[in-house]
Design a protein around this motif. Structure first.
Motif: not given
Length: 416
Positions: A220-223, A225-242
């Motif tokens: 999802k980092r490279t692809e 979408g309109s999904d929960f995984t992408t929302a976490l990756l792009e959230h302003p809280a800046a979650l790390d990989e773990d």
């Protein structure tokens, strides 16, 4: 869960009442109890609203049985932290990383394992992601997959509504929410169940879940979408990989297990009570009222892990030491005779049950789960004419573990 006991002198170091010589009930073992509620009530009679117990590997814990004591623990994170790093048995080296309890009780970089500002930061990302997901047609997805599952057995005239429906439907909807391929999601149904079951297999299946979700996050980092995984990756809280992968695991396991178990119990209640089923079909009763009743009487999680005492204190007449592990007895708390002296009293319209926890860590995705259940029941009843149990109600059985009591099967027949 079973009723094996351990004598105090032989109990492990750190055991809540080992010094008193009392026998402690083990909440694990090869023989799962068919009536865990009877065990809770025996513990309530012997110890009051809080009881000392042993978990897998004879790990000591306190099981909170009383409704008010459960609320006190859930509502006070300063006294009862969710951070397992203060767990005394963990700090003093009695719990290894490979212990079967770690997938359920151990610390992880997710919002469930944090309090205070770290919890608010991570919880905000999860809540925002779930809100976005719920706005993208949860009921539409649930309707599509409910019909797809029913198509697979509609011509047979019979089915097992646990294995063929309740176990599958929530996971299929979750694959859409998370952006996970359906094949991967269905492979994880068994893994989610095994994590809750415990034992050595829990560690293997937990690793399997983390591997698949790690691959999902990378993809999802490279692809996006309109999904929960992408929302976490792009959230302003800046979650790390773990943090991202841990929250995907949290949502997957918690949402699937609780929703599938609750859906099965709602269907069980409807099929063993013709008055409720008739009321639902005629429109005199709605699904949400039945769901509410089940959440009071047979919540999808019987016992919720876990809280840890931040200091010495008193709870339910017992002296709790700093670092003690506490388990939230959601099922026994919901039928605490102090708040429900007569279990026959209707609970319709009363949403103060413990089924979704409470306090800062109350389940953030409960509306999604309830939507899946309501749609799943509605579609099933409209699709299958003459739906009825294929066995006498007394032949329906459940398997209980420390954390939950799951319906084994729900065989039904219907017109073709």
């Amino acid at each position: 869960m079973n009723e094996q006991t351990s004598n105090g002198p032989d109990a492990p170091r750190g055991c809540p009442v080992a010094h008193g010589g009392a026998e402690l009930t083990r909440l694990y073992g090869p023989d799962a109890a068919t009536d865990p509620q009877a065990i809770y009530e025996r513990l309530r009679k012997e110890h009051g609203s809080v009881a000392p117990v042993l978990l897998e590997g004879d790990v000591p814990a306190w099981l909170v049985l009383g409704y008010r004591d459960n609320r006190r623990v859930l509502d006070n994170p300063r006294q009862f932290s969710r951070d397992a790093r203060i767990w005394r048995d963990w700090r003093e080296g009695r719990i290894a990383e490979s212990h079967p309890l770690v997938p359920m009780v151990g610390w992880r970089p997710d919002c469930v394992s944090q309090d205070g500002e770290p919890h608010r930061r991570l919880r905000g990302a999860v809540t925002d992601g779930l809100l976005a997901a719920s706005s993208r047609g949860i009921r539409r997805h649930a309707t599509y997959f409910a019909n797809k599952q029913i198509d697979a057995f509609a011509d047979a005239g019979r089915a097992d509504l646990v294995a063929d429906y309740a176990d599958q439907l929530p996971m299929l909807v979750l694959t859409r929410i998370l952006g996970l391929p359906q094949a991967d999601g269905l492979r994880l149904v068994e893994s989610c169940a095994q994590v809750f079951k415990g034992g050595e297999d829990a560690l293997v299946h937990n690793g399997h879940i983390m591997e698949i979700l790690g691959e999902l996050a990378q993809r999802k980092r490279t692809e996006p979408g309109s999904d929960f995984t992408t929302a976490l990756l792009e959230h302003p809280a800046a979650l790390d990989e773990d943090e991202v992968v841990s929250h995907l695991r949290l949502v997957l396991i918690a949402a699937h297990t609780t929703t599938s178990n609750l859906l099965a119990r709602v269907l069980e209640l409807l099929l063993t009570d013709t008055a409720r089923l008739s009321g639902l079909i005629s429109g005199q009763l709605n699904v949400s009222a039945v769901v509410e009743e089940v959440m009071w009487n047979t919540p999808p999680l019987s016992v919720l892990p876990a809280r840890f005492a931040t200091s010495e204190l008193e709870l339910g007449g017992h002296d709790i030491e700093e670092g003690d592990l506490l388990l939230l007895g959601l099922a026994p708390g919901n039928v605490d005779p102090e708040i429900r002296p007569d279990e026959g009293v209707a609970v319709q319209g009363n949403q103060s049950h413990l089924a979704f926890s409470a306090g800062p860590h109350e389940c953030p995705g409960q509306n999604i789960g309830q939507s899946i259940i309501e749609v799943g029941v509605d579609v099933l009843l409209h699709r299958l004419t003459g739906l009825r149990l294929a066995v006498p109600p007394e032949e329906l059985g459940s398997t209980a573990t420390t954390w939950q009591s799951r319906l084994d099967s729900l065989p039904v027949e219907f017109a073709v």
